[in-house]
Design a protein around this motif. Structure first.
Motif, PDB file in Angstrom:
ATOM      1  N   PRO A 103       0.781  -1.326  -0.093  1.00  0.00           N
ATOM      2  CA  PRO A 103      -0.019  -0.138   0.144  1.00  0.00           C
ATOM      3  C   PRO A 103       0.863   1.459  -0.064  1.00  0.00           C
ATOM      4  N   ARG A 104       2.121   1.342   0.705  1.00  0.00           N
ATOM      5  CA  ARG A 104       2.892   2.411   0.536  1.00  0.00           C
ATOM      6  C   ARG A 104       3.421   2.539  -0.775  1.00  0.00           C
ATOM      7  N   ALA A 105       3.876   1.623  -1.295  1.00  0.00           N
ATOM      8  CA  ALA A 105       4.359   1.589  -2.858  1.00  0.00           C
ATOM      9  C   ALA A 105       3.440   2.404  -3.570  1.00  0.00           C
ATOM     10  N   GLN A 106       2.231   1.847  -3.637  1.00  0.00           N
ATOM     11  CA  GLN A 106       1.049   2.247  -4.492  1.00  0.00           C
ATOM     12  C   GLN A 106       0.700   3.646  -4.094  1.00  0.00           C
ATOM     13  N   ALA A 107       0.494   3.973  -2.878  1.00  0.00           N
ATOM     14  CA  ALA A 107       0.378   5.520  -2.536  1.00  0.00           C
ATOM     15  C   ALA A 107       1.608   6.355  -2.801  1.00  0.00           C
ATOM     16  N   ASN A 108       2.758   5.942  -3.041  1.00  0.00           N
ATOM     17  CA  ASN A 108       3.892   6.714  -3.426  1.00  0.00           C
ATOM     18  C   ASN A 108       3.707   6.812  -4.836  1.00  0.00           C
ATOM     19  N   ARG A 109       3.483   5.878  -5.538  1.00  0.00           N
ATOM     20  CA  ARG A 109       3.243   5.880  -6.973  1.00  0.00           C
ATOM     21  C   ARG A 109       2.344   7.187  -7.398  1.00  0.00           C
ATOM     22  N   LEU A 110       1.083   6.929  -6.628  1.00  0.00           N
ATOM     23  CA  LEU A 110       0.021   8.031  -6.982  1.00  0.00           C
ATOM     24  C   LEU A 110       0.585   9.373  -6.710  1.00  0.00           C
ATOM     25  N   LEU A 111       1.204   9.407  -5.719  1.00  0.00           N
ATOM     26  CA  LEU A 111       1.628  10.973  -5.202  1.00  0.00           C
ATOM     27  C   LEU A 111       2.740  11.199  -6.195  1.00  0.00           C
ATOM     28  N   LYS A 112       3.729  10.444  -6.828  1.00  0.00           N
ATOM     29  CA  LYS A 112       4.499  10.652  -8.023  1.00  0.00           C
ATOM     30  C   LYS A 112       3.931  11.407  -9.156  1.00  0.00           C
ATOM     31  N   GLN A 113       2.739  10.650  -9.493  1.00  0.00           N
ATOM     32  CA  GLN A 113       1.959  10.992 -10.682  1.00  0.00           C
ATOM     33  C   GLN A 113       1.385  12.384 -10.544  1.00  0.00           C
ATOM     34  N   THR A 114       0.955  12.684  -9.377  1.00  0.00           N
ATOM     35  CA  THR A 114       0.392  13.943  -9.140  1.00  0.00           C
ATOM     36  C   THR A 114       1.502  15.213  -9.318  1.00  0.00           C
ATOM     37  N   GLY A 115       2.687  14.622  -8.929  1.00  0.00           N
ATOM     38  CA  GLY A 115       3.751  15.746  -9.121  1.00  0.00           C
ATOM     39  C   GLY A 115       4.018  16.362  -7.447  1.00  0.00           C
ATOM     40  N   MET A 116       3.425  15.390  -6.630  1.00  0.00           N
ATOM     41  CA  MET A 116       3.651  16.013  -5.134  1.00  0.00           C
ATOM     42  C   MET A 116       5.355  14.986  -5.079  1.00  0.00           C
ATOM     43  N   GLY A 117       6.136  16.094  -4.306  1.00  0.00           N
ATOM     44  CA  GLY A 117       7.336  15.416  -4.082  1.00  0.00           C
ATOM     45  C   GLY A 117       7.342  14.744  -2.631  1.00  0.00           C
ATOM     46  N   VAL A 118       6.286  14.225  -2.115  1.00  0.00           N
ATOM     47  CA  VAL A 118       6.484  13.711  -0.879  1.00  0.00           C
ATOM     48  C   VAL A 118       6.595  12.078  -0.968  1.00  0.00           C
ATOM     49  N   LYS A 119       6.674  11.420   0.168  1.00  0.00           N
ATOM     50  CA  LYS A 119       6.696   9.955   0.014  1.00  0.00           C
ATOM     51  C   LYS A 119       5.597   9.471   1.539  1.00  0.00           C
ATOM     52  N   VAL A 120       5.099   8.413   1.408  1.00  0.00           N
ATOM     53  CA  VAL A 120       4.495   7.882   2.368  1.00  0.00           C
ATOM     54  C   VAL A 120       5.367   6.875   3.183  1.00  0.00           C
TER      55      VAL A 120
END
Length: 120
Positions: A103-120
């Motif tokens: 789930p963390r990897a999926q959330a990080n992929r989604l955040l990267k696609q939106t252009g947000m430079g944060v990680k979960v």
């Protein structure tokens, strides 16, 4: 080791040896306010050890007791619980990290696609 895990482990040791949670140990603040050394016995705080409160440097203990005997008593009373926490907390964090890996990897992929430079 995460910050939360470290704080939880420090709290377990503080409760086991000093009979106070980590916040109370570091600050001397209890539910009744700032009162280091006011219990006169088993609750030990850092300000109390440094001389704040009625006992002077080293703390305020019941008649005939010193810091070593109070620590020994606290560890005898709270040692089993402290030991279990020191074993269980790291295990729980390792298991949690493994369970949340996908789930963390999926959330990080989604955040990267939106252009947000944060990680979960």
């Amino acid at each position: 080791m995460t910050v939360l895990e470290s704080v939880m482990l420090a709290n377990a040791v503080s409760q086991g040896a000093f009979n106070s949670d980590i916040r109370e140990f570091l600050t001397g603040v209890t539910a009744k306010g700032y009162r280091p050394g006011s219990d006169g016995s088993s609750v030990i705080t850092l300000p109390e050890l440094l001389g704040a409160g009625p006992g002077g440097i080293g703390g305020n203990y019941s008649a005939g007791l010193d810091l070593q005997s109070v620590l020994k008593s606290n560890i005898q009373d709270n040692g089993a619980k402290m030991l279990m926490q020191l074993i269980a907390i790291p295990i729980a964090f390792r298991v949690g990290a493994k369970l949340l890996k996908k789930p963390r990897a999926q959330a990080n992929r989604l955040l990267k696609q939106t252009g947000m430079g944060v990680k979960v």
